[in-house]
Design a protein around this motif. Structure first.
Motif, PDB file in Angstrom:
ATOM      1  N   MET A 115      23.014   4.601  40.901  1.00 17.78           N
ATOM      2  CA  MET A 115      23.563   3.835  42.019  1.00 17.78           C
ATOM      3  C   MET A 115      23.520   2.337  41.722  1.00 17.78           C
ATOM      4  O   MET A 115      24.461   1.600  42.028  1.00 17.78           O
ATOM      5  CB  MET A 115      22.788   4.141  43.303  1.00 17.78           C
ATOM      6  N   TYR A 116      22.462   1.877  41.092  1.00 22.05           N
ATOM      7  CA  TYR A 116      22.342   0.464  40.721  1.00 22.05           C
ATOM      8  C   TYR A 116      23.470   0.070  39.768  1.00 22.05           C
ATOM      9  O   TYR A 116      24.121  -0.964  39.946  1.00 22.05           O
ATOM     10  CB  TYR A 116      20.980   0.210  40.068  1.00 22.05           C
ATOM     11  N   ALA A 117      23.730   0.900  38.765  1.00 18.40           N
ATOM     12  CA  ALA A 117      24.802   0.607  37.808  1.00 18.40           C
ATOM     13  C   ALA A 117      26.158   0.600  38.502  1.00 18.40           C
ATOM     14  O   ALA A 117      27.009  -0.257  38.215  1.00 18.40           O
ATOM     15  CB  ALA A 117      24.782   1.625  36.679  1.00 18.40           C
ATOM     16  N   THR A 118      26.368   1.526  39.433  1.00 23.67           N
ATOM     17  CA  THR A 118      27.627   1.578  40.171  1.00 23.67           C
ATOM     18  C   THR A 118      27.818   0.328  41.013  1.00 23.67           C
ATOM     19  O   THR A 118      28.893  -0.275  41.014  1.00 23.67           O
ATOM     20  CB  THR A 118      27.658   2.827  41.079  1.00 23.67           C
ATOM     21  N   LEU A 119      26.788  -0.083  41.725  1.00 21.16           N
ATOM     22  CA  LEU A 119      26.887  -1.274  42.573  1.00 21.16           C
ATOM     23  C   LEU A 119      27.045  -2.543  41.749  1.00 21.16           C
ATOM     24  O   LEU A 119      27.797  -3.449  42.119  1.00 21.16           O
ATOM     25  CB  LEU A 119      25.656  -1.374  43.475  1.00 21.16           C
ATOM     26  N   ARG A 138      30.592  -2.662  40.690  1.00 19.99           N
ATOM     27  CA  ARG A 138      31.494  -2.902  41.811  1.00 19.99           C
ATOM     28  C   ARG A 138      31.466  -4.358  42.270  1.00 19.99           C
ATOM     29  O   ARG A 138      32.507  -4.947  42.548  1.00 19.99           O
ATOM     30  CB  ARG A 138      31.122  -2.008  42.987  1.00 19.99           C
ATOM     31  N   TYR A 139      30.289  -4.950  42.370  1.00 18.91           N
ATOM     32  CA  TYR A 139      30.180  -6.296  42.932  1.00 18.91           C
ATOM     33  C   TYR A 139      30.189  -7.402  41.883  1.00 18.91           C
ATOM     34  O   TYR A 139      30.174  -8.573  42.228  1.00 18.91           O
ATOM     35  CB  TYR A 139      28.933  -6.395  43.816  1.00 18.91           C
ATOM     36  N   ASN A 140      30.222  -7.063  40.616  1.00 19.55           N
ATOM     37  CA  ASN A 140      30.366  -8.039  39.532  1.00 19.55           C
ATOM     38  C   ASN A 140      31.461  -7.568  38.582  1.00 19.55           C
ATOM     39  O   ASN A 140      31.202  -7.212  37.442  1.00 19.55           O
ATOM     40  CB  ASN A 140      29.042  -8.189  38.765  1.00 19.55           C
ATOM     41  N   ASN A 150      32.034  -7.603  32.413  1.00 15.72           N
ATOM     42  CA  ASN A 150      32.360  -7.151  31.062  1.00 15.72           C
ATOM     43  C   ASN A 150      33.603  -7.822  30.490  1.00 15.72           C
ATOM     44  O   ASN A 150      34.103  -7.401  29.458  1.00 15.72           O
ATOM     45  CB  ASN A 150      32.562  -5.636  31.059  1.00 15.72           C
ATOM     46  N   MET A 151      34.114  -8.857  31.161  1.00 11.30           N
ATOM     47  CA  MET A 151      35.314  -9.539  30.689  1.00 11.30           C
ATOM     48  C   MET A 151      34.949 -10.723  29.806  1.00 11.30           C
ATOM     49  O   MET A 151      33.879 -11.312  29.971  1.00 11.30           O
ATOM     50  CB  MET A 151      36.122 -10.078  31.871  1.00 11.30           C
ATOM     51  N   ASP A 152      35.874 -11.070  28.925  1.00 10.08           N
ATOM     52  CA  ASP A 152      35.655 -12.289  28.161  1.00 10.08           C
ATOM     53  C   ASP A 152      35.970 -13.478  29.061  1.00 10.08           C
ATOM     54  O   ASP A 152      36.562 -13.344  30.130  1.00 10.08           O
ATOM     55  CB  ASP A 152      36.483 -12.299  26.880  1.00 10.08           C
TER      56      ASP A 152
END
Length: 113
Positions: A62-66, A69-71, A75-77
């Protein structure tokens, strides 16, 4: 001692939390095999400890999912993040041009590809 039904339920809950894989013996991950062997062994696996670890695994998922979702830009450059930030406020970034010539001697800037 835990009942076989309760242990089977906990084992299935663990499998739901792990990434899905095809149903074959060779494709089982080492973690899946370890959990299965631990639950299936004759040793008295503390049911409370197994349930506590299951809650921990669910919380981590759940932590990884949230976090994802909110950040969303995590993972973008940086260039892509800047472009999307500009789009969010209604602006487009200008097209970038290379400084210098194209090699034909004209001296004009060329559009970056």
């Amino acid at each position: 001692m835990a009942t076989p039904t309760k242990l089977r339920s906990i084992y299935r809950s663990f499998l739901r939390e792990l990434p899905s894989r095809p149903l074959s013996e060779k494709s089982r991950s080492p973690l899946q095999m370890r959990i299965r062997n631990t639950i299936a062994s004759e040793s008295a696996t503390p049911l409370a400890q197994a349930e506590q670890f299951l809650h921990y695994v669910k919380a981590q998922r759940m932590y990884a999912t949230l976090l994802e979702r909110y950040n969303p830009g995590m993972n973008m450059d940086e260039e892509e993040r800047v472009r999307l930030t500009a789009r969010r406020v209604g602006m487009d970034l200008p097209e970038e041009y290379e400084i210098g010539g194209t090699g034909d001697g004209s001296g004009n800037g060329s559009k970056a590809e």
